[in-house]
Write a protein that holds these residues in place. Structure first.
Motif, short mmCIF file in Angstrom:
data_model
loop_
_atom_site.label_atom_id
_atom_site.label_comp_id
_atom_site.label_asym_id
_atom_site.label_seq_id
_atom_site.Cartn_x
_atom_site.Cartn_y
_atom_site.Cartn_z
N SER A 85 47.00 47.94 36.86
CA SER A 85 46.00 48.02 37.92
C SER A 85 44.90 47.03 37.55
O SER A 85 44.35 47.10 36.45
CB SER A 85 45.42 49.43 38.01
OG SER A 85 46.40 50.32 38.47
N VAL A 86 44.61 46.10 38.45
CA VAL A 86 43.71 45.00 38.10
C VAL A 86 42.33 45.07 38.75
O VAL A 86 41.52 44.16 38.58
CB VAL A 86 44.35 43.62 38.38
CG1 VAL A 86 45.50 43.36 37.42
CG2 VAL A 86 44.81 43.49 39.82
N GLY A 87 42.03 46.12 39.47
CA GLY A 87 40.68 46.31 39.98
C GLY A 87 40.25 45.32 41.04
O GLY A 87 39.07 45.01 41.16
N THR A 88 41.19 44.82 41.81
CA THR A 88 40.89 43.93 42.92
C THR A 88 41.94 44.13 44.00
O THR A 88 42.97 44.75 43.76
CB THR A 88 40.84 42.45 42.45
OG1 THR A 88 40.26 41.65 43.48
CG2 THR A 88 42.21 41.92 42.10
N VAL A 89 41.69 43.61 45.18
CA VAL A 89 42.66 43.74 46.27
C VAL A 89 43.61 42.55 46.22
O VAL A 89 43.19 41.39 46.27
CB VAL A 89 41.96 43.80 47.64
CG1 VAL A 89 42.99 43.85 48.76
CG2 VAL A 89 41.02 45.00 47.71
N LEU A 90 44.89 42.87 46.09
CA LEU A 90 45.94 41.85 46.06
C LEU A 90 46.75 41.93 47.35
O LEU A 90 46.72 42.94 48.05
CB LEU A 90 46.88 42.10 44.87
CG LEU A 90 46.25 42.13 43.49
CD1 LEU A 90 47.27 42.56 42.45
CD2 LEU A 90 45.67 40.77 43.14
N THR A 91 47.48 40.87 47.65
CA THR A 91 48.38 40.87 48.80
C THR A 91 49.75 41.29 48.31
O THR A 91 50.39 40.54 47.56
CB THR A 91 48.43 39.48 49.45
OG1 THR A 91 47.11 39.10 49.84
CG2 THR A 91 49.34 39.48 50.67
N LYS A 92 50.19 42.47 48.71
CA LYS A 92 51.45 43.02 48.24
C LYS A 92 52.59 42.03 48.45
O LYS A 92 52.75 41.47 49.52
CB LYS A 92 51.75 44.34 48.97
CG LYS A 92 52.97 45.06 48.46
CD LYS A 92 53.15 46.38 49.16
CE LYS A 92 54.41 47.08 48.68
NZ LYS A 92 54.59 48.38 49.35
#
Length: 140
Positions: A85-92
């Motif tokens: 979990s990287v603590g940012t919003v990623l594009t799945k």
């Protein structure tokens, strides 16, 4: 190159995360992408403009910092194949690459001429990166 901002306090290993340790060659933070420098066997921030120039052996040893570390102090990092979990919003489903900014990642489409394409993993979910670095050896 647009870098992805990872909040170090929100870097959380999952149950599939394999951890390891080493010695920091410079001040490092959780969420930064690292490489092992073969000349001194210490960990440094990796970037898309110099990593492969420093030798394929260095590019093969990329990891993700799970905690902060001062220079010459122990660093805890995730091994390849780890889900973080990287603590940012990623594009799945999107692949992310090493950024020109040391220790960071970016969208693959943001690479520019002269930078090395080093795949760092893909967004397994909108908040988790399946960390699986692959240095392609390709310069754009």
């Amino acid at each position: 190159m647009a870098t992805i901002t990872i909040t170090k306090a929100n870097v959380i290993p999952t149950s599939s995360t394999t951890r390891n340790t080493g010695i920091a060659g410079e001040a490092l933070e959780a969420g930064q992408f690292l490489y092992l420098k073969s000349s001194d066997n210490k960990w440094y921030k990796a970037d898309a403009t110099t990593l492969e120039k420093s030798g394929n052996a260095n590019a093969q040893n990329i990891r993700l910092a799970l905690a902060d570390a001062a220079t010459n102090q122990p660093i805890v990092f995730a091994e390849p194949g780890s889900l973080i979990s990287v603590g940012t919003v990623l594009t799945k489903g999107l692949w992310y690459v090493l950024s020109a900014t040391a220790g960071k990642i970016a969208d693959h489409g943001d690479l520019i001429a002269g930078q090395y394409s080093v795949n760092m993993g893909y967004a397994f979910t909108t908040s988790q990166l399946l960390f699986n670095p692959y240095p392609t050896g390709i310069t754009l």
